[in-house]
Write a protein that holds these residues in place. Structure first.
Motif, short mmCIF file in Angstrom:
data_model
loop_
_atom_site.label_atom_id
_atom_site.label_comp_id
_atom_site.label_asym_id
_atom_site.label_seq_id
_atom_site.Cartn_x
_atom_site.Cartn_y
_atom_site.Cartn_z
N LEU A 211 0.84 -1.20 0.00
CA LEU A 211 0.00 0.00 0.00
C LEU A 211 0.87 1.25 0.00
CD1 LEU A 211 -2.91 1.22 0.28
CD2 LEU A 211 -2.49 1.29 2.75
N ASN A 212 0.56 2.16 -0.89
CA ASN A 212 1.14 3.50 -0.87
C ASN A 212 0.22 4.36 -0.02
OD1 ASN A 212 1.92 6.19 -1.44
ND2 ASN A 212 2.74 5.58 -3.43
N LEU A 213 0.71 4.86 1.10
CA LEU A 213 -0.11 5.62 2.03
C LEU A 213 -0.69 6.89 1.42
CD1 LEU A 213 2.02 5.31 5.30
CD2 LEU A 213 -0.19 4.24 4.85
N LEU A 214 -0.08 7.38 0.35
CA LEU A 214 -0.55 8.62 -0.25
C LEU A 214 -1.59 8.40 -1.34
CD1 LEU A 214 2.78 10.63 -0.45
CD2 LEU A 214 1.19 10.35 1.45
N HIS A 215 -1.82 7.14 -1.69
CA HIS A 215 -2.83 6.84 -2.69
C HIS A 215 -4.15 6.45 -2.02
CE1 HIS A 215 0.40 5.83 -5.96
NE2 HIS A 215 0.42 7.10 -5.58
N LYS A 216 -5.13 6.08 -2.80
CA LYS A 216 -6.43 5.68 -2.27
C LYS A 216 -6.29 4.41 -1.45
CE LYS A 216 -11.16 4.56 -3.71
NZ LYS A 216 -12.08 4.41 -4.85
N TRP A 217 -6.95 4.37 -0.30
CA TRP A 217 -6.90 3.19 0.56
C TRP A 217 -8.10 2.29 0.25
CZ3 TRP A 217 -6.02 6.13 5.82
CH2 TRP A 217 -4.74 6.73 5.80
N PRO A 218 -7.87 1.00 0.02
CA PRO A 218 -8.97 0.10 -0.33
C PRO A 218 -9.78 -0.39 0.87
CG PRO A 218 -6.91 -1.10 -0.34
CD PRO A 218 -6.57 0.33 -0.07
N MET A 219 -9.29 -0.17 2.09
CA MET A 219 -9.96 -0.68 3.28
C MET A 219 -11.30 0.03 3.48
SD MET A 219 -6.51 -0.01 3.62
CE MET A 219 -6.13 1.08 4.98
N LYS A 220 -12.33 -0.72 3.78
CA LYS A 220 -13.67 -0.16 3.94
C LYS A 220 -14.05 0.03 5.41
CE LYS A 220 -15.34 -2.04 -0.44
NZ LYS A 220 -16.34 -2.92 -1.11
N GLY A 221 -13.58 -0.85 6.27
CA GLY A 221 -13.94 -0.75 7.69
C GLY A 221 -13.02 0.18 8.45
N GLN A 222 -13.35 0.45 9.70
CA GLN A 222 -12.53 1.30 10.55
C GLN A 222 -11.61 0.47 11.43
OE1 GLN A 222 -15.67 3.92 12.31
NE2 GLN A 222 -14.42 5.56 11.46
N PHE A 223 -10.62 1.14 12.00
CA PHE A 223 -9.62 0.49 12.84
C PHE A 223 -9.76 0.96 14.28
CE2 PHE A 223 -7.92 0.35 8.58
CZ PHE A 223 -7.43 -0.95 8.49
N ASP A 224 -9.35 0.08 15.18
CA ASP A 224 -9.33 0.42 16.60
C ASP A 224 -7.99 1.02 17.01
OD1 ASP A 224 -11.96 -0.86 17.56
OD2 ASP A 224 -11.01 -2.47 16.42
N VAL A 225 -6.93 0.56 16.36
CA VAL A 225 -5.57 1.00 16.68
C VAL A 225 -4.77 1.09 15.38
CG1 VAL A 225 -3.50 0.61 18.06
CG2 VAL A 225 -5.70 -0.27 18.86
N ILE A 226 -3.97 2.14 15.26
CA ILE A 226 -3.04 2.26 14.12
C ILE A 226 -1.63 2.49 14.65
CG2 ILE A 226 -2.37 3.61 12.10
CD1 ILE A 226 -5.30 4.32 11.68
N PHE A 227 -0.70 1.69 14.19
CA PHE A 227 0.72 1.90 14.42
C PHE A 227 1.29 2.51 13.14
CE2 PHE A 227 -0.05 -0.90 17.85
CZ PHE A 227 1.05 -0.92 18.71
N CYS A 228 1.83 3.70 13.21
CA CYS A 228 2.53 4.31 12.08
C CYS A 228 3.80 4.95 12.63
CB CYS A 228 1.65 5.35 11.38
SG CYS A 228 2.44 6.08 9.92
N ARG A 229 4.81 4.12 12.81
CA ARG A 229 5.99 4.54 13.55
C ARG A 229 7.20 4.69 12.62
NH1 ARG A 229 6.67 0.75 18.55
NH2 ARG A 229 7.11 -0.76 16.91
N ASN A 230 7.86 5.84 12.75
CA ASN A 230 9.07 6.11 11.97
C ASN A 230 8.80 6.03 10.47
OD1 ASN A 230 10.73 6.21 14.43
ND2 ASN A 230 10.29 4.02 14.52
#
Length: 284
Positions: A211-230
């Motif tokens: 996944l390129n974070l700057l492009h469209k995200w295909p995920m439809k549901g929501q998340f409870d926790v996101i790790f985006c470290r460094n």
């Protein structure tokens, strides 16, 4: 400025500027002039592999739409430094505070989703999976049958392949306790060939996707926790603002965000409440 003309593959200032612009356009990564040595070293390997003689020729190959070099280019310029339970306080907070709150909040749906964004070679999502497995084991009766999954994404297809395999050298497993190694990994080989292979009990919790974070995200549901470290340290402020706003949009309420030790949301986002130690909770 280093004279690149004396190098194996001449790289002019115009070549470097072109590569910087392409890196930003394709990935959002900002390559400052101080990264020139690193860029040269990594892309020189691609020049050798392709048999080109300078960066004019390399850029020509890179811009050929029929070439698959763009994928190799992205893999080369991304940095992938990680380890099991890196910044351990995040995982302690996850187990002791976040998971009890999240599971209570999702008692109706019996569904929990965690995203490791920029997962590199997989040590982070496997550390999350171990933390989840321990929590579920300690609450076996209460949470039996729940739908619990971890999404692990990265821009680099090479490191994703390593994560999917789930095989790691013993020398790179310092962050794992003896009990975690015994419970969650199979061991094989000796000496330099000693390896750890993730068992199905944690492997089956994780889905690896490019996944390129700057492009469209295909995920439809929501998340409870996101790790985006460094990860966002490679982006400029405007890109960071957009990215963290998108994270807030796909996080549930309550929802938690973990970022790297050298990162912060000051003047970047007002949608999270700082909890200390690069831990954040969504507020709107």
């Amino acid at each position: 400025m280093v004279n690149m003309k004396s190098r194996e593959f001449p790289m002019t200032d115009a070549n470097f500027d072109h590569i910087k612009n392409m890196a930003y356009d394709r990935t959002g990564i900002v390559l400052g002039d101080h990264k020139r040595e690193m860029v040269y070293s990594r892309l020189a390997r691609r020049c050798r592999a392709l048999g080109v003689h300078d960066f004019d020729q390399y850029i020509h190959v890179l811009e050929n739409r029929e070439s698959d070099e763009l994928s190799h280019f992205v893999n080369s310029i991304t940095t992938n430094l990680t380890s099991f339970f890196r910044e351990r306080h995040h995982f302690e907070f996850l187990e002791e505070t976040v998971l009890p709150e999240v599971f209570k909040a999702n008692s109706a749906s019996k569904r929990v989703r965690i995203w490791s964004a920029g997962c590199s070679t997989g040590e982070e999502p496997y550390s999350i999976a171990i933390t989840l497995a321990r929590f579920l084991k300690n609450n076996l009766v209460r949470y039996k049958g729940w739908d619990v999954k971890i999404l692990a994404t990265d821009l680099d297809s090479n490191v994703l392949a390593k994560g999917k395999r789930g095989i790691y050298p013993n020398s790179g497993a310092d962050g794992l306790s003896k009990s975690d190694r015994l419970e969650f990994f199979d061991e094989s080989g000796q000496g330099n060939d000693h390896q750890l292979m993730a068992k199905d009990k944690i492997r089956n919790l994780i889905t690896f996707n490019r996944l390129n974070l700057l492009h469209k995200w295909p995920m439809k549901g929501q998340f409870d926790v996101i790790f985006c470290r460094n990860v966002v340290i490679y982006f400029d402020k405007e890109t960071q603002k957009v990215l963290f706003d998108r994270y807030a949009n796909v996080l549930k309420d309550p929802g938690y965000l973990m970022i790297g030790h050298s990162e912060n949301l000051h003047r970047v986002s007002t949608r999270f409440n700082a909890l200390g130690h690069t831990r954040y909770k969504k507020i709107n």
